[in-house]
Design a protein around this motif. Structure first.
Motif, PDB file in Angstrom:
ATOM      1  N   GLU A 100       0.810  -1.216   0.000  1.00 10.11           N
ATOM      2  CA  GLU A 100       0.000   0.000   0.000  1.00 10.11           C
ATOM      3  C   GLU A 100       0.847   1.271   0.000  1.00 10.11           C
ATOM      4  N   ALA A 101       2.049   1.197   0.586  1.00 11.64           N
ATOM      5  CA  ALA A 101       2.948   2.362   0.568  1.00 11.64           C
ATOM      6  C   ALA A 101       3.495   2.568  -0.841  1.00 11.64           C
ATOM      7  N   MET A 102       3.879   1.489  -1.497  1.00  8.84           N
ATOM      8  CA  MET A 102       4.417   1.592  -2.853  1.00  8.84           C
ATOM      9  C   MET A 102       3.335   2.030  -3.837  1.00  8.84           C
ATOM     10  N   GLU A 103       2.154   1.461  -3.697  1.00  9.20           N
ATOM     11  CA  GLU A 103       1.060   1.816  -4.592  1.00  9.20           C
ATOM     12  C   GLU A 103       0.596   3.246  -4.347  1.00  9.20           C
ATOM     13  N   GLY A 104       0.601   3.650  -3.078  1.00  9.98           N
ATOM     14  CA  GLY A 104       0.134   4.984  -2.731  1.00  9.98           C
ATOM     15  C   GLY A 104       0.959   6.088  -3.346  1.00  9.98           C
ATOM     16  N   THR A 105       2.227   5.818  -3.609  1.00 11.49           N
ATOM     17  CA  THR A 105       3.091   6.835  -4.212  1.00 11.49           C
ATOM     18  C   THR A 105       3.141   6.722  -5.728  1.00 11.49           C
ATOM     19  N   GLY A 106       2.424   5.751  -6.293  1.00  9.16           N
ATOM     20  CA  GLY A 106       2.309   5.654  -7.743  1.00  9.16           C
ATOM     21  C   GLY A 106       3.400   4.864  -8.429  1.00  9.16           C
ATOM     22  N   PHE A 107       4.103   4.001  -7.677  1.00  8.58           N
ATOM     23  CA  PHE A 107       5.220   3.261  -8.262  1.00  8.58           C
ATOM     24  C   PHE A 107       4.851   1.852  -8.729  1.00  8.58           C
ATOM     25  N   LEU A 108       3.594   1.455  -8.567  1.00 12.42           N
ATOM     26  CA  LEU A 108       3.209   0.111  -9.006  1.00 12.42           C
ATOM     27  C   LEU A 108       2.426   0.148 -10.312  1.00 12.42           C
ATOM     28  N   GLY A 109       2.666   1.171 -11.107  1.00 16.61           N
ATOM     29  CA  GLY A 109       2.017   1.269 -12.401  1.00 16.61           C
ATOM     30  C   GLY A 109       2.942   0.807 -13.502  1.00 16.61           C
ATOM     31  N   GLU A 110       3.243   1.720 -14.426  1.00 19.19           N
ATOM     32  CA  GLU A 110       4.033   1.343 -15.602  1.00 19.19           C
ATOM     33  C   GLU A 110       5.471   0.967 -15.272  1.00 19.19           C
ATOM     34  N   HIS A 111       5.979   1.361 -14.095  1.00 15.54           N
ATOM     35  CA  HIS A 111       7.373   1.067 -13.758  1.00 15.54           C
ATOM     36  C   HIS A 111       7.492  -0.004 -12.659  1.00 15.54           C
ATOM     37  N   ALA A 112       6.456  -0.803 -12.513  1.00 20.18           N
ATOM     38  CA  ALA A 112       6.463  -1.817 -11.461  1.00 20.18           C
ATOM     39  C   ALA A 112       7.588  -2.833 -11.640  1.00 20.18           C
ATOM     40  N   ASP A 113       8.005  -3.078 -12.899  1.00 19.19           N
ATOM     41  CA  ASP A 113       9.052  -4.073 -13.135  1.00 19.19           C
ATOM     42  C   ASP A 113      10.435  -3.569 -12.721  1.00 19.19           C
ATOM     43  N   GLU A 114      10.529  -2.287 -12.326  1.00 24.88           N
ATOM     44  CA  GLU A 114      11.795  -1.731 -11.861  1.00 24.88           C
ATOM     45  C   GLU A 114      12.019  -1.995 -10.374  1.00 24.88           C
ATOM     46  N   ILE A 115      11.002  -2.516  -9.698  1.00 23.96           N
ATOM     47  CA  ILE A 115      11.033  -2.606  -8.234  1.00 23.96           C
ATOM     48  C   ILE A 115      11.334  -4.034  -7.792  1.00 23.96           C
ATOM     49  N   TYR A 116      12.165  -4.143  -6.786  1.00 23.88           N
ATOM     50  CA  TYR A 116      12.443  -5.454  -6.184  1.00 23.88           C
ATOM     51  C   TYR A 116      11.297  -5.835  -5.255  1.00 23.88           C
ATOM     52  N   TYR A 117      10.700  -7.004  -5.510  1.00 24.48           N
ATOM     53  CA  TYR A 117       9.580  -7.486  -4.702  1.00 24.48           C
ATOM     54  C   TYR A 117       9.976  -8.759  -3.970  1.00 24.48           C
ATOM     55  N   LEU A 118       9.746  -8.788  -2.681  1.00 28.00           N
ATOM     56  CA  LEU A 118      10.029  -9.960  -1.864  1.00 28.00           C
ATOM     57  C   LEU A 118       8.719 -10.702  -1.630  1.00 28.00           C
TER      58      LEU A 118
END
Length: 418
Positions: A198-216
């Motif tokens: 919810e913190a990541m989504e709330g700042t708008g980073f889980l859209g078009e650039h979601a593949d740039e983020i490391y997910y555990l």
């Protein structure tokens, strides 16, 4: 997340914003349609629920055959209510997805177009090309301050070690940036770098650039690519006092997969998976956001001056803005070995987009609840070492240390290792 009331009143405003981003405006029509379908489904459900409640009272007072007829209608009505409730849930899910698919409304001042359509605001300092001109990695290896080979051995490609004066150089930049922030009224913060969805989504980073983020996956958590994320989430779900802006400066390690940069900037530390950064973050009223944006840019330029670097400031075009940004300024430092400017720092005005998602409000001058505005900007980061080494290289292979960093590095010049 955009303001639905504004969209309903003026959808053309958002269509024009998408066109400035060089993106399809179909998402605007999709949201309007989903909004209408959701409200219609909700109205039908509430109407059936009202009838169900009224029917319950009638059944309690009825007798004989009339009661039996009412019971049969009650049974059928229960099925209708259940089906209507399912339609509301489906419509709400579609509506939420459509709402989140629309990026922030672009500022009228931001230029339209893509990456190359930026507006040049100013150039500061004289660009040069030393002779000989070594790139940052060649310099760093001769100085013994960056070890790419052992970084790859330990962690894989795009990892590195900062060693000796290299470590001191980075720590000096970060400390200098933090001290400047504190002197300007910012509260220093060392935030968590592992955050909930919810913190990541709330700042708008889980859209078009979601593949740039490391997910555990095991922990259902993300490693942040910037402390903007935990700083934005710091006041999520809160009502703030914003008589004066709340200003924070976060010092953190940052992580990016660089999934879309295969083959780009593979040499050195321009584009890496892990780096450190001091990030400014501001909560303020929407009316003061533009002034805060210019304030953040001024602070970034002060740091560029302390690094004694030639740079330019650009007004980033709409198509190159992130999902959350309405307007962004970049400070691009001169990189002699490439003969061009490269982004060193940026500052974004995200207006109310992030705060609406994170439910961050304040009480306005009329005493009503209103959505806060958020802004961010970088004061120092690892990539600066590239510009520092290349612009301050000397003919004997040594590198001059800018005066502001000398107390942290402990010397005026970094000499090549013998």
């Amino acid at each position: 997340m955009i303001d639905l009331r504004v969209l309903r009143e003026n959808p053309e405003l958002f269509r024009e914003s998408m066109q400035k981003r060089r993106a399809s405006s179909d998402v605007v029509d999709q949201l309007l349609s989903s909004d209408s379908e959701h409200r219609s489904a909700l109205q039908s459900f509430e109407s059936l629920r009202a009838e169900q409640k009224a029917m319950g009272k009638q059944v309690a007072q009825a007798q004989g055959e009339q009661k039996q007829q009412l019971l049969e209608r009650t049974k059928a009505l229960a099925a209708e209510v259940k089906a209507a409730e399912g339609k509301v849930s489906a419509a709400a899910e579609a509506f939420e997805a459509a709402h989140k698919a629309i990026p922030n409304l672009v500022s009228p001042q931001a230029p339209a177009g893509g990456e190359e359509d930026f507006r040049l605001i100013r150039e500061v300092g004289e660009v040069t090309k030393p002779d000989p001109c070594r790139d940052h990695l060649e310099l760093a290896e001769s100085l013994g301050i960056i070890d790419i080979e052992r970084g790859a051995k330990t962690s894989g490609s795009r990892f590195y070690y900062l060693v000796g004066d290299g470590a001191l150089l980075q720590l000096g930049m970060l400390q200098l940036g933090m001290q400047q922030a504190v002197a300007n009224g910012f509260t220093p913060v060392i935030p968590p770098v592992l955050v909930r969805p919810e913190a990541m989504e709330g700042t708008g980073f889980l859209g078009e650039h979601a593949d740039e983020i490391y997910y555990l996956e095991r922990d259902d958590a993300y490693l942040v690519g910037t402390s903007e994320v935990p700083l934005a989430s710091y006041h999520s779900g809160e009502k703030l006092e914003l008589d004066q802006p709340l200003r924070y400066a976060g010092w953190s390690s940052c992580f990016r997969r660089e999934a879309g940069s295969y083959g780009k900037d593979t040499r050195g530390i321009i584009r890496v998976h892990q780096f450190d950064k001091v990030e400014m973050f501001v909560f303020c009223t929407p009316e003061t956001a533009e002034a805060e944006h210019l304030r953040l840019l001024d602070m970034e330029e002060q740091m560029m001056a302390k690094m004694e670097l030639p740079y330019r400031v650009i007004d980033v075009a709409a198509g190159d803005l992130g999902t959350s940004a309405a307007r962004k300024f970049d400070c691009e430092g001169w990189v002699p070995s490439q003969g061009r400017y490269r982004e060193l720092t940026s500052t974004s005005n995200c207006t109310t987009f992030q705060a609406r998602r994170l439910n961050i409000k304040y009480r306005d001058t009329n005493g009503k609840n209103a959505v806060a505005a958020t802004l961010n900007g970088t004061l120092a980061t690892t990539r600066w070492i590239v510009a520092l080494l290349e612009n301050h290289q000397q003919s004997d292979g040594s590198v001059y240390v800018p005066r502001a960093l000398q107390p942290y590095v402990g010397k005026e010049v970094i000499e090549p290792k013998k």
